[in-house]
Design an enzyme around this catalytic site. Structure first.
Site, PDB file in Angstrom:
ATOM      1  N   LEU A  61       0.808  -1.210   0.000  1.00 33.16           N
ATOM      2  CA  LEU A  61       0.000   0.000   0.000  1.00 33.16           C
ATOM      3  C   LEU A  61       0.847   1.269   0.000  1.00 33.16           C
ATOM      4  O   LEU A  61       1.985   1.271   0.470  1.00 33.16           O
ATOM      5  CB  LEU A  61      -0.959  -0.003   1.185  1.00 33.16           C
ATOM      6  CG  LEU A  61      -0.359  -0.274   2.560  1.00 33.16           C
ATOM      7  CD1 LEU A  61      -0.195   1.010   3.324  1.00 33.16           C
ATOM      8  CD2 LEU A  61      -1.249  -1.235   3.315  1.00 33.16           C
ATOM      9  N   CYS A  62       0.263   2.321  -0.574  1.00 34.00           N
ATOM     10  CA  CYS A  62       0.853   3.661  -0.552  1.00 34.00           C
ATOM     11  C   CYS A  62      -0.300   4.641  -0.360  1.00 34.00           C
ATOM     12  O   CYS A  62      -1.350   4.261   0.148  1.00 34.00           O
ATOM     13  CB  CYS A  62       1.653   3.935  -1.835  1.00 34.00           C
ATOM     14  SG  CYS A  62       0.641   4.013  -3.329  1.00 34.00           S
ATOM     15  N   ARG A  63      -0.144   5.886  -0.762  1.00 35.26           N
ATOM     16  CA  ARG A  63      -1.214   6.860  -0.535  1.00 35.26           C
ATOM     17  C   ARG A  63      -2.438   6.568  -1.400  1.00 35.26           C
ATOM     18  O   ARG A  63      -3.557   6.530  -0.909  1.00 35.26           O
ATOM     19  CB  ARG A  63      -0.727   8.286  -0.779  1.00 35.26           C
ATOM     20  CG  ARG A  63      -1.811   9.329  -0.473  1.00 35.26           C
ATOM     21  CD  ARG A  63      -1.311  10.754  -0.601  1.00 35.26           C
ATOM     22  NE  ARG A  63      -0.854  11.013  -1.955  1.00 35.26           N
ATOM     23  CZ  ARG A  63       0.317  11.579  -2.263  1.00 35.26           C
ATOM     24  NH1 ARG A  63       1.140  11.962  -1.318  1.00 35.26           N
ATOM     25  NH2 ARG A  63       0.657  11.770  -3.512  1.00 35.26           N
ATOM     26  N   MET A  90      -3.995   4.138   0.905  1.00 33.87           N
ATOM     27  CA  MET A  90      -4.388   4.569   2.250  1.00 33.87           C
ATOM     28  C   MET A  90      -5.535   5.573   2.217  1.00 33.87           C
ATOM     29  O   MET A  90      -6.301   5.670   3.175  1.00 33.87           O
ATOM     30  CB  MET A  90      -3.189   5.164   2.991  1.00 33.87           C
ATOM     31  CG  MET A  90      -2.189   4.120   3.455  1.00 33.87           C
ATOM     32  SD  MET A  90      -2.910   2.832   4.531  1.00 33.87           S
ATOM     33  CE  MET A  90      -3.416   3.790   5.954  1.00 33.87           C
TER      34      MET A  90
END
Length: 111
Positions: A61-63, A90
């Site tokens: 996961l990232c932004r 996220m």
């Protein structure tokens, strides 16, 4: 969203036992992250591949899902068949009401 070659999972579909791999930068991690996530910034992945499990579900996961999709592709190219991208990153995790923890004493938030 990122093509058929990038397996994805929604925040609601993340298995309870999954290894959450957060590839965001330290300031993003500090502001807010999934409580059980493991922080490994994207640029450190090649040097730290051995830290990523090969025998468990790994959700990257990232932004918003772009950087993590790149990491999923990279990991798959290096023999990982247990990795999926978190759809919406996220931002979607938070929008879905999933828990956030922070390292800076503030309520968890996505920056």
């Amino acid at each position: 969203m990122f093509g058929p070659d990038v397996p994805e999972v929604s925040p609601a579909g993340v298995p309870a036992h999954a290894y959450l791999l957060d590839v965001r930068e330290p300031d993003e991690w500090s502001a807010g992250h999934a409580p059980d996530a493991h922080h490994l910034p994207m640029m450190e992945i090649p040097a730290r591949l051995a830290e990523i499990p090969t025998d468990a579900d790994v959700v990257v996961l990232c932004r918003s899902g772009g950087r993590s999709a790149q990491v999923v592709k990279y990991l798959m190219g290096n023999g990982f068949d247990n990795v999926r991208n978190l759809t919406g990153g996220m931002r979607q995790w938070a929008a879905d009401g999933r828990p956030l923890a922070s390292e800076d004493g503030q309520p968890g938030r996505v920056i």
